[in-house]
Design a protein around this motif. Structure first.
Motif, short mmCIF file in Angstrom:
data_model
loop_
_atom_site.label_atom_id
_atom_site.label_comp_id
_atom_site.label_asym_id
_atom_site.label_seq_id
_atom_site.Cartn_x
_atom_site.Cartn_y
_atom_site.Cartn_z
N PHE A 29 0.81 -1.21 0.00
CA PHE A 29 0.00 0.00 0.00
C PHE A 29 0.85 1.26 0.00
N SER A 30 2.15 1.13 0.14
CA SER A 30 2.99 2.31 0.34
C SER A 30 3.64 2.83 -0.93
N GLY A 31 3.41 2.18 -2.05
CA GLY A 31 4.02 2.62 -3.29
C GLY A 31 3.31 3.82 -3.90
N CYS A 32 3.76 4.22 -5.07
CA CYS A 32 3.29 5.47 -5.66
C CYS A 32 2.00 5.35 -6.45
N SER A 33 1.56 4.14 -6.79
CA SER A 33 0.31 3.99 -7.52
C SER A 33 -0.31 2.62 -7.26
N MET A 34 -1.62 2.58 -7.40
CA MET A 34 -2.37 1.33 -7.29
C MET A 34 -3.47 1.36 -8.33
N GLY A 35 -3.96 0.19 -8.70
CA GLY A 35 -4.99 0.20 -9.71
C GLY A 35 -5.70 -1.13 -9.86
N TRP A 36 -6.58 -1.15 -10.84
CA TRP A 36 -7.36 -2.35 -11.17
C TRP A 36 -7.14 -2.70 -12.63
N VAL A 37 -7.00 -3.99 -12.86
CA VAL A 37 -6.81 -4.53 -14.20
C VAL A 37 -7.79 -5.68 -14.34
N ARG A 38 -8.32 -5.90 -15.52
CA ARG A 38 -9.26 -7.01 -15.71
C ARG A 38 -8.86 -7.84 -16.93
N GLN A 39 -9.31 -9.08 -16.90
CA GLN A 39 -9.06 -9.96 -18.03
C GLN A 39 -10.28 -10.85 -18.25
N ALA A 40 -10.84 -10.74 -19.43
CA ALA A 40 -11.98 -11.57 -19.81
C ALA A 40 -11.45 -12.80 -20.54
N PRO A 41 -12.21 -13.89 -20.53
CA PRO A 41 -11.77 -15.11 -21.21
C PRO A 41 -11.45 -14.86 -22.68
N GLY A 42 -10.29 -15.31 -23.10
CA GLY A 42 -9.91 -15.16 -24.49
C GLY A 42 -9.44 -13.78 -24.89
N LYS A 43 -9.36 -12.87 -23.93
CA LYS A 43 -8.94 -11.50 -24.24
C LYS A 43 -7.68 -11.14 -23.46
N GLU A 44 -7.03 -10.10 -23.94
CA GLU A 44 -5.83 -9.63 -23.26
C GLU A 44 -6.21 -8.86 -21.99
#
Length: 128
Positions: A29-44
């Protein structure tokens, strides 16, 4: 120790809302950025949202702008993704992630390639 644990994923109908949570260890939690990433089946893998700690700058993928909101609760060391007006195309595994470096350039925008650590993911399924 680096730990990130997502929760809140579920099945929801289109037009509904959902809030994802990610509890992180102090180090993650102490770094400079956080985020959300998603991956759908068969997709990047696709970057969804990022928050830079300095200035609390946020960036979103065009596909989720005005529908999703990323936020942090520093007292709980928790990252959130509030999802509104969800669509079937939002169906995916959602991962929270963090950069461990102390400083980032906010000019990098939705730079999910900068993330160093990842959670295990939480599944979101949106039905028509």
């Amino acid at each position: 120790q680096v730990r990130m644990v997502e929760s809140g994923g579920s099945s929801v109908q289109a037009g509904g809302s959902l809030r994802l949570s990610c509890e992180a260890s102090e180090y993650a939690f102490s770094g400079c950025s956080m985020g959300w990433v998603r991956q759908a089946p068969g997709k990047e893998r696709e970057g969804v949202a990022i928050v830079y700690i300095a200035g609390n700058f946020t960036y979103y993928a065009d596909s989720v702008k005005a529908r999703f909101t990323i936020s942090r609760d520093n007292t709980k060391r928790t990252l959130y993704l509030q999802m509104s007006n969800v669509k079937p195309e939002d169906t995916a595994m959602y991962y929270c992630a963090a950069t461990l470096r102390p400083t980032c350039s906010v000019l990098r925008g939705l730079a999910t390639s900068d993330f160093d650590v990842w959670g295990q993911g939480t599944q979101v399924t949106v039905s028509p």
